[in-house]
Design an enzyme around this catalytic site. Structure first.
Site, PDB file in Angstrom:
ATOM      1  N   ARG A  96      11.807  -5.417   5.119  1.00  0.00           N
ATOM      2  CA  ARG A  96      11.639  -3.982   4.807  1.00  0.00           C
ATOM      3  C   ARG A  96      12.672  -3.143   5.573  1.00  0.00           C
ATOM      4  NH1 ARG A  96       5.895  -1.355   5.402  1.00  0.00           N
ATOM      5  NH2 ARG A  96       5.960  -2.449   7.389  1.00  0.00           N
TER       6      ARG A  96
ATOM      7  N   ARG B  50      -0.051  -8.403  13.680  1.00  0.00           N
ATOM      8  CA  ARG B  50      -0.692  -7.442  12.752  1.00  0.00           C
ATOM      9  C   ARG B  50      -1.547  -8.176  11.720  1.00  0.00           C
ATOM     10  NH1 ARG B  50       4.435  -4.632  10.698  1.00  0.00           N
ATOM     11  NH2 ARG B  50       3.053  -3.559   9.258  1.00  0.00           N
TER      12      ARG B  50
ATOM     13  N   ARG C 198      11.583  -0.932  10.889  1.00  0.00           N
ATOM     14  CA  ARG C 198      10.456  -0.496  11.711  1.00  0.00           C
ATOM     15  C   ARG C 198      10.311  -1.404  12.928  1.00  0.00           C
ATOM     16  NH1 ARG C 198       5.183   0.722   8.038  1.00  0.00           N
ATOM     17  NH2 ARG C 198       4.194  -0.542   9.643  1.00  0.00           N
TER      18      ARG C 198
ATOM     19  N   ARG D  97      -9.624   0.741   8.967  1.00  0.00           N
ATOM     20  CA  ARG D  97      -9.105  -0.567   9.384  1.00  0.00           C
ATOM     21  C   ARG D  97     -10.137  -1.360  10.152  1.00  0.00           C
ATOM     22  NH1 ARG D  97      -3.391   0.709   8.926  1.00  0.00           N
ATOM     23  NH2 ARG D  97      -2.299  -1.221   9.362  1.00  0.00           N
TER      24      ARG D  97
ATOM     25  N   LYS E 168       0.836  -1.214   0.000  1.00  0.00           N
ATOM     26  CA  LYS E 168       0.000   0.000   0.000  1.00  0.00           C
ATOM     27  C   LYS E 168       0.864   1.254   0.000  1.00  0.00           C
ATOM     28  CE  LYS E 168      -2.043  -1.031   3.872  1.00  0.00           C
ATOM     29  NZ  LYS E 168      -1.284  -2.260   4.226  1.00  0.00           N
TER      30      LYS E 168
END
Ligand code: AP5
Length: 218
Positions: free
Chosen positions: A125, A169, A158, A91, A15
């Site tokens: 990431r 998550r 992160r 969400r 996203k």
């Protein structure tokens, strides 16, 4: 044309990667609750008498930040944007209903990626703390390992990209955000797009959805 685009999908679906490109290409705002909350991780929300005292504690646990905090951020950002691509919100169904009362959407697109790929994407990431550029150690590596190609800063991981938090998550997504995708699907407002393949291939799919629709309207 100033479009109002909503990009949905699980953590790691791409996203952020795709929203950045769409915003640049169509000269619209990228409104992202994730980045807005990361910039306000230490904000004192004790007045709300919630489980934790700051947004950061929810984020590091992989849980959703309370709706009141997030709704306010989105309302303000959308009121200042002409066209936008919205990423990270809604969400849950309550946020989806609030969004209905705030704005009208032109495109609601869900990026679909198998769960087995998501864990690999998220744990690999790396982000630039200075300019927010995003990389992947394997799929989108910087020119020099650990260094942002765009600005030269040292890349970081992160705090919610550890394997344990990613799993939490993904389960929060299944429980709270899958119903949001169904909500738009039942209203025949949703387009599902595969998020597999290279970021360029995914981007081409997204712009085709948007531009084919523009052509159909003229
Ligand atoms: P947020 O920052 O929104 O995280 P997320 O939704 O979990 O999404 P991500 O940013 O992890 O993934 P992405 O889909 O943007 O993927 P990306 O493009 O980076 O939210 C974080 C937290 O904030 C939440 O857990 C919650 O606590 C809180 N929060 C936020 N919004 C909230 C709300 N509305 N209500 C309540 N709480 C809220 O890509 C991931 C990786 O994959 C990158 O390394 C990238 O390089 C790589 N990649 C991208 N595309 C491809 C591709 N095609 N092939 C291979 N690799 C790819």
């Amino acid at each position: 044309m100033q479009s109002h685009i909503l990009l949905l999908g699980p953590p790691g679906a791409g996203k952020g990667t795709q929203s950045t490109r769409l915003a640049e290409t169509y000269d619209i705002q990228h409104v992202t609750t994730g980045d807005a909350l990361r910039a306000n991780k230490q904000m004192d929300i004790t007045d709300l008498e919630t489980k934790y005292d700051t947004p950061g504690e929810y984020m590091d646990a992989g849980e959703l930040v309370p709706d009141t905090v997030v709704n306010t951020i989105v309302k303000e950002a959308l009121s200042e944007a002409d066209g936008y691509v919205l990423d990270g919100y809604p969400r849950n169904l309550e946020q989806a209903r609030i969004l209905d009362s705030m704005t009208e959407l032109d495109y609601i697109i869900a990026l679909e990626v198998p769960e087995s790929d998501l864990l690999v994407r998220l744990t690999g990431r790396r982000v630039c703390p200075e300019c927010s550029e995003t990389y992947h150690t394997e799929f989108e590596p910087p020119a020099e390992t650990g260094i942002c190609t765009a600005c030269g800063a040292e890349l970081t991981q992160r705090e919610d990209d550890t394997e344990e938090t990613v799993k939490e998550r993904l389960s929060v997504f299944a429980e709270n955000t899958e119903p949001v995708i169904e909500y738009y699907d039942e209203r025949n407002e949703l387009t599902r797009v595969s998020g597999q393949g290279s970021p360029e291939e995914v981007f081409t799919r997204l712009t085709s959805v948007i531009e084919d629709d523009w052509l159909a309207r003229v």
